[in-house]
Design a protein around this motif. Structure first.
Motif, PDB file in Angstrom:
ATOM      1  N   ASP A 172       0.812  -1.214   0.000  1.00  0.00           N
ATOM      2  CA  ASP A 172       0.000   0.000   0.000  1.00  0.00           C
ATOM      3  C   ASP A 172       0.848   1.268   0.000  1.00  0.00           C
ATOM      4  OD1 ASP A 172      -3.069   0.508   0.415  1.00  0.00           O
ATOM      5  OD2 ASP A 172      -2.071   2.037   1.617  1.00  0.00           O
ATOM      6  N   PRO A 238     -10.337  -4.512   2.399  1.00  0.00           N
ATOM      7  CA  PRO A 238      -9.904  -3.114   2.574  1.00  0.00           C
ATOM      8  C   PRO A 238      -9.725  -2.685   4.024  1.00  0.00           C
ATOM      9  CG  PRO A 238     -12.201  -3.230   1.886  1.00  0.00           C
ATOM     10  CD  PRO A 238     -11.645  -4.606   1.733  1.00  0.00           C
ATOM     11  N   GLY A 239     -10.405  -3.349   4.979  1.00  0.00           N
ATOM     12  CA  GLY A 239     -10.285  -2.943   6.371  1.00  0.00           C
ATOM     13  C   GLY A 239      -9.214  -3.666   7.157  1.00  0.00           C
ATOM     14  N   TYR A 240      -8.519  -4.628   6.512  1.00  0.00           N
ATOM     15  CA  TYR A 240      -7.582  -5.501   7.229  1.00  0.00           C
ATOM     16  C   TYR A 240      -6.424  -4.738   7.876  1.00  0.00           C
ATOM     17  CZ  TYR A 240      -4.519  -9.546   8.033  1.00  0.00           C
ATOM     18  OH  TYR A 240      -3.714 -10.502   8.594  1.00  0.00           O
ATOM     19  N   ASN A 242      -6.490  -1.255   8.405  1.00  0.00           N
ATOM     20  CA  ASN A 242      -6.954   0.096   8.738  1.00  0.00           C
ATOM     21  C   ASN A 242      -6.223   0.696   9.932  1.00  0.00           C
ATOM     22  OD1 ASN A 242      -8.724   0.376   6.660  1.00  0.00           O
ATOM     23  ND2 ASN A 242     -10.597   0.252   7.882  1.00  0.00           N
ATOM     24  N   GLN A 243      -6.150  -0.065  11.030  1.00  0.00           N
ATOM     25  CA  GLN A 243      -5.504   0.461  12.239  1.00  0.00           C
ATOM     26  C   GLN A 243      -4.031   0.769  12.028  1.00  0.00           C
ATOM     27  OE1 GLN A 243      -6.439  -2.142  15.611  1.00  0.00           O
ATOM     28  NE2 GLN A 243      -7.504  -0.418  16.547  1.00  0.00           N
ATOM     29  N   ALA A 246      -3.694   3.902   9.998  1.00  0.00           N
ATOM     30  CA  ALA A 246      -4.037   5.101  10.776  1.00  0.00           C
ATOM     31  C   ALA A 246      -2.854   5.529  11.637  1.00  0.00           C
ATOM     32  CB  ALA A 246      -5.259   4.827  11.645  1.00  0.00           C
TER      33      ALA A 246
END
Length: 259
Positions: A172, A238-240, A242-243, A246
């Motif tokens: 990413d 897509p949320g795998y 996220n943390q 962030a």
């Protein structure tokens, strides 16, 4: 240059279409042959389909596996072998036991267009073969630069949550340091370094140095199938990460403020 044998029952339609497609569209990487387990004359609609698609019918003829091998043995000193054997019907699939040893065997079960009247199924079969072959060539064409990585080695790395997150974060963000990955994953730098060493050892990651800092990025020589697997995994989940993402954004923002 790799060789492919396309095999179906009659060598009248499906395998002939595949042979012509490969030799005329991907001839720089592959040489294709076709044969039948019970060879019959080429269906005239096969030739019509190729002509309609702008492909030549020159050199195509119906033959059994034995006839093909005899023809090839006249020009080859050794026993005939193929890099890939692709069977195009269930009947031909049953003949795999008698196929040349050492070949990678694939099975695409396509309906026989010669068994139905009209041209519709020929058109559909051609389109299906064209799509399948584009995907096949993408992942199997000869390459002087791509690494030869065993699937088991890749999926061993994917099976560990930390290493998978590292790979997806780097996929990413393009490149990340140990410090950034440690902060993103809330893990100690020694632990992250151990995981990165394993990923480098199996050649999934490479490094570049900028001043005193080392950055990790995906190996530019990764085979297409590995890069595509990573990209698909990221898109489908897509949320795998996220943390962790962030935390990277927060770290970058706090550094910008401090400067």
């Amino acid at each position: 240059m790799f060789s492919i044998l396309f095999l179906c029952t009659a060598n009248a339609a499906r395998s002939q279409l595949a042979e012509a497609l490969v030799n005329q569209c991907y001839g720089q990487h592959f040489t294709a042959y076709s044969a039948g387990t019970q060879a019959k004359a080429i269906d005239p609609r096969t030739l019509q389909t190729l002509s309609k698609q702008g492909l030549s019918c020159q050199g195509l003829y119906s033959k059994s596996i034995q006839q093909l091998e005899q023809t090839l043995q006249q020009t080859e000193a050794n026993k005939v072998s193929f890099d890939f054997v692709i069977t195009l019907c269930d009947s031909a699939k049953q003949e795999c036991a008698s196929l040349p040893t050492g070949a990678a065997i694939l099975h695409w079960n396509l309906a026989d267009p010669a068994a139905q009247p009209g041209m519709d199924l020929f058109t559909k079969t051609f389109a299906d073969l064209k799509q399948r072959l584009a995907e096949f060539v993408k992942y199997n064409r000869p390459s002087g630069s791509a690494l030869n990585i065993a699937p088991i080695d890749v999926f061993k790395q994917f099976s560990d949550n930390t290493r998978l997150q590292i790979l997806l974060l780097i996929e990413d963000e393009q490149r990340l340091s140990v410090n950034q990955l440690s902060h993103a994953l809330a893990e100690s730098q020694p632990k992250i370094s151990r995981h990165l060493a394993l990923l480098r050892e199996c050649q999934l990651l490479s490094t570049t140095r900028q001043a005193q800092q080392v950055f990790y990025h995906l190996n530019p020589e990764l085979p297409d199938w590995v890069a595509q697997t990573l990209s698909t995994t990221r898109l489908a989940n897509p949320g795998y990460i996220n943390q962790p993402l962030a935390r990277i954004r927060q770290q970058v923002a706090s550094k910008s403020i401090s400067h």
